[in-house]
Design an enzyme around this catalytic site. Structure first.
Site, PDB file in Angstrom:
ATOM      1  CD  GLU A 131      49.475 -34.950 114.735  1.00 17.56           C
ATOM      2  OE1 GLU A 131      48.360 -34.287 113.980  1.00 17.56           O
ATOM      3  OE2 GLU A 131      50.576 -34.546 114.381  1.00 17.56           O
TER       4      GLU A 131
ATOM      5  NE  ARG B 258      47.367 -26.909 114.512  1.00 16.41           N
ATOM      6  CZ  ARG B 258      47.550 -27.420 113.127  1.00 16.41           C
ATOM      7  NH1 ARG B 258      48.046 -28.960 113.461  1.00 16.41           N
ATOM      8  NH2 ARG B 258      46.970 -26.844 112.391  1.00 16.41           N
TER       9      ARG B 258
ATOM     10  CE1 TYR C 186      44.323 -30.264 112.949  1.00 18.98           C
ATOM     11  CE2 TYR C 186      45.621 -30.418 115.449  1.00 18.98           C
ATOM     12  CZ  TYR C 186      45.408 -30.381 114.102  1.00 18.98           C
ATOM     13  OH  TYR C 186      46.610 -31.785 113.658  1.00 18.98           O
TER      14      TYR C 186
ATOM     15  CG  ASP D 297      41.954 -32.723 110.493  1.00 19.11           C
ATOM     16  OD1 ASP D 297      42.097 -31.854 110.083  1.00 19.11           O
ATOM     17  OD2 ASP D 297      42.251 -34.126 111.085  1.00 19.11           O
TER      18      ASP D 297
ATOM     19  CD  GLU E 174      44.429 -33.896 114.329  1.00 17.34           C
ATOM     20  OE1 GLU E 174      45.455 -33.762 114.487  1.00 17.34           O
ATOM     21  OE2 GLU E 174      43.495 -33.817 113.620  1.00 17.34           O
TER      22      GLU E 174
ATOM     23  CD1 TRP F 114      54.165 -27.705 114.430  1.00 12.98           C
ATOM     24  CD2 TRP F 114      53.264 -27.795 117.209  1.00 12.98           C
ATOM     25  NE1 TRP F 114      52.545 -28.659 115.486  1.00 12.98           N
ATOM     26  CE2 TRP F 114      52.060 -28.148 116.992  1.00 12.98           C
ATOM     27  CE3 TRP F 114      53.528 -27.818 118.789  1.00 12.98           C
ATOM     28  CZ2 TRP F 114      51.637 -29.572 117.517  1.00 12.98           C
ATOM     29  CZ3 TRP F 114      53.123 -29.091 119.228  1.00 12.98           C
ATOM     30  CH2 TRP F 114      51.474 -29.823 118.613  1.00 12.98           C
TER      31      TRP F 114
END
EC number: 6.3.1.19
Length: 452
Positions: free
Chosen positions: A9, A53, A55, A57, A63, A419
């Site tokens: 990440e 993913r 998004y 943050d 992120e 997930w």
């Protein structure tokens, strides 16, 4: 566990300037960046066709979390694909600014600190078996992670009241605990929050938040590959010398400030050892372990580069690794710049160069320019990275998620995924629970896709 699920990440720093002056707040820039995402995903937290993913943050940091990967090169490729995804958003956002008569250049930095002293992270995830004592894993892993910056730090110019100094790690100054369930407030080395995103009876997810964001593909591969190998050795019962640190938080800063790797850090019980001593021990065990595991070219490359980097640190002859290790590449760049323009490390132009190294925009970012000149080694290709922007890893659960998202979008169907869940938002609310991250084929998912 020789085949392991892994993921990275990455939080990106963001700013917008106009003729060198800040144009918009990070909040405003983030809104422009994610406007296209929100328009199709109805949220700033979405899963993509490649299984990743994306998004927004805390603190307006975009992120990107890679999909589940089960090989090192696959993970490096999908980590780099995240840069391309964010770069596409950057280009789109700049066009929107232009269309609205605002103008400005948007910058996304794959680094870990901003000029105000804030830190944002690069988190590594490793699937581990539930059986066994977590405390033993963390006890053996902590000294390794504290000293790992010696081989895979991103490098940073640290401005102190006395002078500017070059450090191994960007993240080291911002870590405040060894093992903890927090990620932002106390910033531990290992995060213990137990969210396996898999069958919780079988697995847990080791969440490492101490590492730097790396630009060099070889450094990313070394960072993740060494950690995965140490985990494998712990699981196999390999015995390590006890390097329990007296104070991991003090030690991580001391290691970061010593480019020779020779400064002793205090161990529990009053003993001492240097970062080089500690890394040599883990590397020696890894060399032995290679003889007992299945042959794997990528793992063998990691162990070879690991040893070569330690040799370079010990001899202080960095020509052996000056295209492969981020902090070495960056330091060489600074030294050439200082020599050419007769400037101190504290010069603001060096700080600008430090930041520009992490600019992800191709053709503008300094690391990209170095890579194009052959001054940064590679483990993947532009073609593979481009493919990974749209295609999930084909060997893990990510394939199921990516195929489902692609099919639902092309069929114009409303859906929800995370997930482990794939759900069609229709009357039947059909949902498939995918608890096995190693499984890339599932008849239930195939039936769900066929029903669209």
């Amino acid at each position: 566990m020789q085949r392991r699920i892994m993921g990275i990440e990455t939080e990106f720093g963001v700013t917008c300037t106009f003729h060198g002056h800040r144009r918009l707040s990070p909040d405003e820039v983030a809104r422009y960046l994610f406007r296209r995402v929100v328009s199709w995903g109805r949220s700033s937290n979405v899963f993509l066709r490649n299984g990743a993913r994306l998004y927004l943050d805390v603190g307006s940091h975009p992120e990107y979390a890679t999909a589940e990967c089960d090989s090192l090169v696959q993970l490096v490729t999908h980590d780099r694909a995240g840069e391309r995804v964010l770069e596409d958003l950057l280009v789109d956002a700049e066009q929107r600014l232009s269309d609205e008569g605002i103008g400005g250049d948007i910058y996304l930095f794959k680094n870990n600190t901003d000029s105000a002293g804030n830190s944002y992270g690069c988190h590594e995830n490793y699937l581990i078996v539930r059986a066994g004592e977590f405390s033993r894993i963390s006890d053996v892993l902590l000294p390794f992670l504290v000293t790992r910056q010696l081989i895979c730090g991103a490098g940073k110019v640290l401005q102190t009241p006395k002078a500017a100094t070059y450090c191994l790690s960007q993240r080291a100054e911002h870590i405040w605990e060894g093992v903890s369930s927090a990620t932002t407030r106390s910033r531990p080395i290992i995060n213990t929050r137990d969210e396996p995103h898999a069958d919780a009876e079988k697995y847990r997810r080791l969440h490492v938040i101490v590492g730097d964001s790396n630009m060099a593909e070889t450094t990313t591969m070394l960072k993740v590959g060494t950690a995965a190998l140490v985990l494998e050795m712990i699981e196999s019962g390999v015995a390590f010398r006890d390097f329990s640190l007296d104070n991991p938080i003090r030690a991580i800063r001391e290691v970061s400030h010593d480019l020779t790797g020779r400064r002793p850090v205090r161990l529990a019980g009053g003993r001492q050892a240097s970062a080089l001593d500690i890394q040599r021990e883990y590397h020696a065990r890894a060399v032995e372990h290679l003889n007992t595991r299945e042959p794997n070219e990528q793992v063998e490359q990691v162990v070879e580069l690991w040893g070569r980097t330690l040799d370079a640190v010990e001899s202080q002859d960095f020509s052996k690794v000056d295209t492969e290790i981020d902090w070495v590449i960056k330091r060489k760049l600074f030294q050439r710049y200082q020599d050419r323009y007769n400037m101190e490390l504290s010069d603001p132009k060096i700080a600008q160069l430090d930041l520009a190294y992490h600019d992800i925009k191709r053709g503008r970012g300094v690391f990209d320019l170095l890579q194009r000149k052959g001054l940064a080694a590679r483990v993947t290709t532009d073609e593979e990275i481009k493919a990974a922007v749209d295609q999930p890893p084909q060997t893990t659960r990510a394939k199921l998620r990516g195929d489902f998202i692609t099919a639902a979008q092309e069929a114009g169907r409303d859906f929800t995924v995370d997930w482990v869940h794939l759900k069609l938002n229709d009357q039947a609310q059909r949902t498939v629970l995918c608890k096995d991250p190693f499984r890339s084929v599932d008849e239930r998912v195939e039936r769900l896709i066929a029903s669209m």
